[in-house]
Design an enzyme around this catalytic site. Structure first.
Site, short mmCIF file in Angstrom:
data_model
loop_
_atom_site.label_atom_id
_atom_site.label_comp_id
_atom_site.label_asym_id
_atom_site.label_seq_id
_atom_site.Cartn_x
_atom_site.Cartn_y
_atom_site.Cartn_z
N CYS A 1 0.86 -1.18 0.00
CA CYS A 1 0.00 0.00 0.00
C CYS A 1 0.89 1.23 0.00
O CYS A 1 1.69 1.42 0.92
CB CYS A 1 -0.92 0.00 1.22
N TYR B 1 -12.86 19.48 20.99
CA TYR B 1 -12.58 18.23 20.26
C TYR B 1 -11.06 18.16 20.09
O TYR B 1 -10.54 18.05 18.97
CB TYR B 1 -13.28 18.20 18.90
N CYS C 1 -12.82 18.07 8.49
CA CYS C 1 -12.52 17.18 7.37
C CYS C 1 -13.80 16.86 6.61
O CYS C 1 -13.83 15.94 5.80
CB CYS C 1 -11.85 15.90 7.88
C1 LIG Z 1 -10.92 15.29 14.11
S1 LIG Z 1 -10.39 14.81 15.72
C2 LIG Z 1 -9.46 16.25 16.15
C3 LIG Z 1 -8.41 16.05 17.21
C4 LIG Z 1 -7.38 17.14 17.39
N1 LIG Z 1 -7.88 18.46 17.23
C5 LIG Z 1 -6.16 16.91 16.54
O1 LIG Z 1 -5.88 17.70 15.63
O2 LIG Z 1 -5.46 15.91 16.75
C6 LIG Z 1 -11.88 14.93 16.61
C7 LIG Z 1 -11.79 14.59 18.08
O3 LIG Z 1 -13.07 14.83 18.66
C8 LIG Z 1 -13.30 13.88 19.69
N2 LIG Z 1 -14.76 13.88 19.93
C9 LIG Z 1 -15.73 13.30 19.18
N3 LIG Z 1 -16.94 13.60 19.69
C10 LIG Z 1 -16.74 14.40 20.76
C11 LIG Z 1 -17.60 15.04 21.67
N4 LIG Z 1 -18.92 14.91 21.58
N5 LIG Z 1 -17.07 15.78 22.66
C12 LIG Z 1 -15.71 15.90 22.77
N6 LIG Z 1 -14.83 15.33 21.91
C13 LIG Z 1 -15.34 14.58 20.91
C14 LIG Z 1 -12.71 12.60 19.12
O4 LIG Z 1 -12.40 11.69 20.16
C15 LIG Z 1 -11.45 13.14 18.41
O5 LIG Z 1 -10.34 13.11 19.27
#
Ligand SMILES: C[S@@+](CC[C@H](N)C(=O)[O-])C[C@H]1O[C@@H](n2cnc3c(N)ncnc32)[C@H](O)[C@@H]1O
Length: 486
Positions: free
Chosen positions: A164, A332, A430
């Site tokens: 891959c 998040y 994303c």
């Molecule tokens: C796209 S990732 C972004 C993580 C971080 N900002 C980074 O750049 O590494 C989204 C994150 O949101 C968390 N998440 C999802 N639903 C959530 C919620 N309801 N409340 C808090 N965090 C949440 C997930 O566990 C994940 O770590």
């Protein structure tokens, strides 16, 4: 008499890509036809399915009569059937152009009616071997033939992957060694239809800037591996990464019992508890190097090079002199990456993250980087914000950064952000569709008669970044400012 019906073969020209990256043509009756592996402007002979499903006919290429100028030769031998990267047969410059067009289409109302500035999509530093994490699946057919690899294009079956190109070569070497291990030991792959079987997934991670390596085997609880089987599993992985021996190996057992919430039992088999990734950030005139521990369950942006660019770019939209005494919310937050970078420039950062494991990692990362003005709160963003807002001593943050999962923010989180009323919202996503819906609400455009003077926030900037070459996915930074703050 020959009762076999003739297949439907048609000459078609591909007219556009759908937002999910699928090549679309129309027949003389204006039926929408999706053709696997076709490229915009290809002229093809296509074999079409007889039945229309959800208003769409599917088809496949029989012959390319006139290849599109955007066509490229796929590097990967699995490209025709593998669902891993569906755009490998499109020239990279054109992949970027398409992604830019998707963004412009999605935000066209803002573009027509406001002064939002759209930056050209930033190309990925590497277009192959850019991923720091891959998840492969185990599967077997009725004849018990074994497959370990990625899910097929448009399907649910697993194809056997030998190499891959989305990740470094050692990922594929581990994959092939685990196939050898599976040949020796007669385990069944887990079957998602009847819930029987044992082997589920093989997850591989690496620190791109550190060369740290991690492998996680996820299984059901239908069998317990013996010490000999585990030793052999480890030996096969070590053989794959030879001459290095530095790797973390985990066994993650999914425990499912009827009527009881599924849990996971994570067991370290070999090496360190975590891997480390170093991030080199160029923000607000400073070059910053931060170290991040990544555990078997914690999220990390999958393209390290572009994550560095993403974080730097997002923070560069702030003004260093103006934020010194301000409080920032990192919602998040995952393992606290963006917030920890930002903590260098502001009074304090409060981060909220649902995953307990990621929060623990964040706390470790604070220590690792000697960060003191960063508070990590474990829980659901909406609920935690409710609690914070009901505390009369809560100092409302002036800066809010959100980076939610694909599903977006949701009404309650948006309502709470509006109650906090920060000067600036940096919205990283994303999924531009959910991002757009959330931004419509934040800018007061969820009304039947939208008010383009924007009562709450103004969308100022859209800055797309390509984290995922050869796929249709877009990472996008949106900058929103409160009306009075320019
Ligand atoms: C796209 S990732 C972004 C993580 C971080 N900002 C980074 O750049 O590494 C989204 C994150 O949101 C968390 N998440 C999802 N639903 C959530 C919620 N309801 N409340 C808090 N965090 C949440 C997930 O566990 C994940 O770590």
């Amino acid at each position: 008499m020959n009762t076999e019906k003739k297949p439907i073969i048609k000459e078609l020209t591909i007219e556009k890509f759908s937002q999910k990256g699928k090549a679309i043509a129309f027949d003389e009756k204006k039926n929408k036809i999706i053709i696997t592996n076709a490229v915009l402007k290809d002229v093809i002979l296509a074999k079409l399915n007889k039945r229309k499903r959800k208003g769409v006919i599917k088809g496949e290429i029989v012959e390319i009569l006139k290849p599109s100028e955007y066509r490229d030769e796929p590097k990967c031998i699995h490209f025709d059937i593998c669902g891993g990267c569906t755009w490998q047969n499109i020239k990279y410059f054109y992949q970027l152009e398409q992604k830019q067009n998707f963004l412009i289409d999605a935000f066209q109302d803002f573009i027509k009616n406001t002064n939002v500035e759209i930056f050209p999509i930033v190309k990925s530093k590497n277009i192959f071997e850019y991923r720091n994490k891959m998840e492969f699946s185990f599967s077997q057919n009725r004849k018990k033939t074994k497959f370990l690899g990625l899910i097929m294009k448009g399907g649910r079956f697993v194809i056997d992957v030998q190499r891959c190109y989305l990740a470094n070569e050692w990922f594929s070497e581990v994959l092939n060694q685990i196939k050898n291990w599976w040949e020796i030991h007669d385990f069944d792959a887990f079957n998602y239809f009847n819930g029987e079987g044992f082997l589920k997934n093989l997850t591989i991670k690496e620190g791109k800037n550190t060369q740290d390596k991690m492998v996680i085997l996820t299984t059901s609880d239908s069998y317990t591996l013996s010490d000999i089987e585990i030793k052999d599993f480890i030996d096969h992985i070590i053989k794959a990464i030879y001459p290095s021996k530095k790797i973390s190996i985990f066994l993650n057992t999914q425990i499912s019992k009827k009527g009881i919430k599924t849990t996971f039992n994570l067991q370290k088999l070999y090496g360190e508890d975590n891997i480390q990734e170093d991030l080199n950030i160029d923000a607000l005139g400073e070059k910053i190097k931060l170290k991040f521990k990544i555990g078997p369950n914690s999220f990390f942006q999958p393209n390290t090079d572009m994550a560095q660019y993403l974080y730097s770019t997002a923070i560069n939209y702030l003004k260093k002199e103006e934020i010194k005494n301000k409080i920032a919310l990192d919602l998040y937050s995952g393992t606290g990456t963006i917030g920890m970078i930002l903590s260098r420039f502001v009074k304090k950062v409060i981060a909220i993250e649902l995953s307990e494991n990621a929060c623990q990692m964040a706390k470790d990362n604070m220590k690792l980087n000697n960060i003191k003005n960063f508070e990590m709160i474990n829980g659901d963003v909406s609920k935690i914000l409710n609690t914070l807002l009901s505390d009369k001593n809560f100092e409302k943050p002036e800066i809010v950064i959100v980076d939610p999962p694909r599903s977006g923010l949701g009404d309650e989180a948006i309502e709470n952000i509006l109650k906090i009323s920060p000067e600036i919202i940096i919205y990283i996503s994303c999924n531009i569709n959910t991002q757009l819906e959330d931004i419509k609400i934040l800018t007061n455009l969820d009304l039947i008669n939208p008010d383009w003077t924007n009562k709450k926030y103004q969308l100022k900037i859209l800055h797309p970044i390509d984290q995922f070459p050869h796929t249709f996915h877009i990472e996008n930074i949106a900058i929103l400012k409160k009306l009075d703050f320019d």
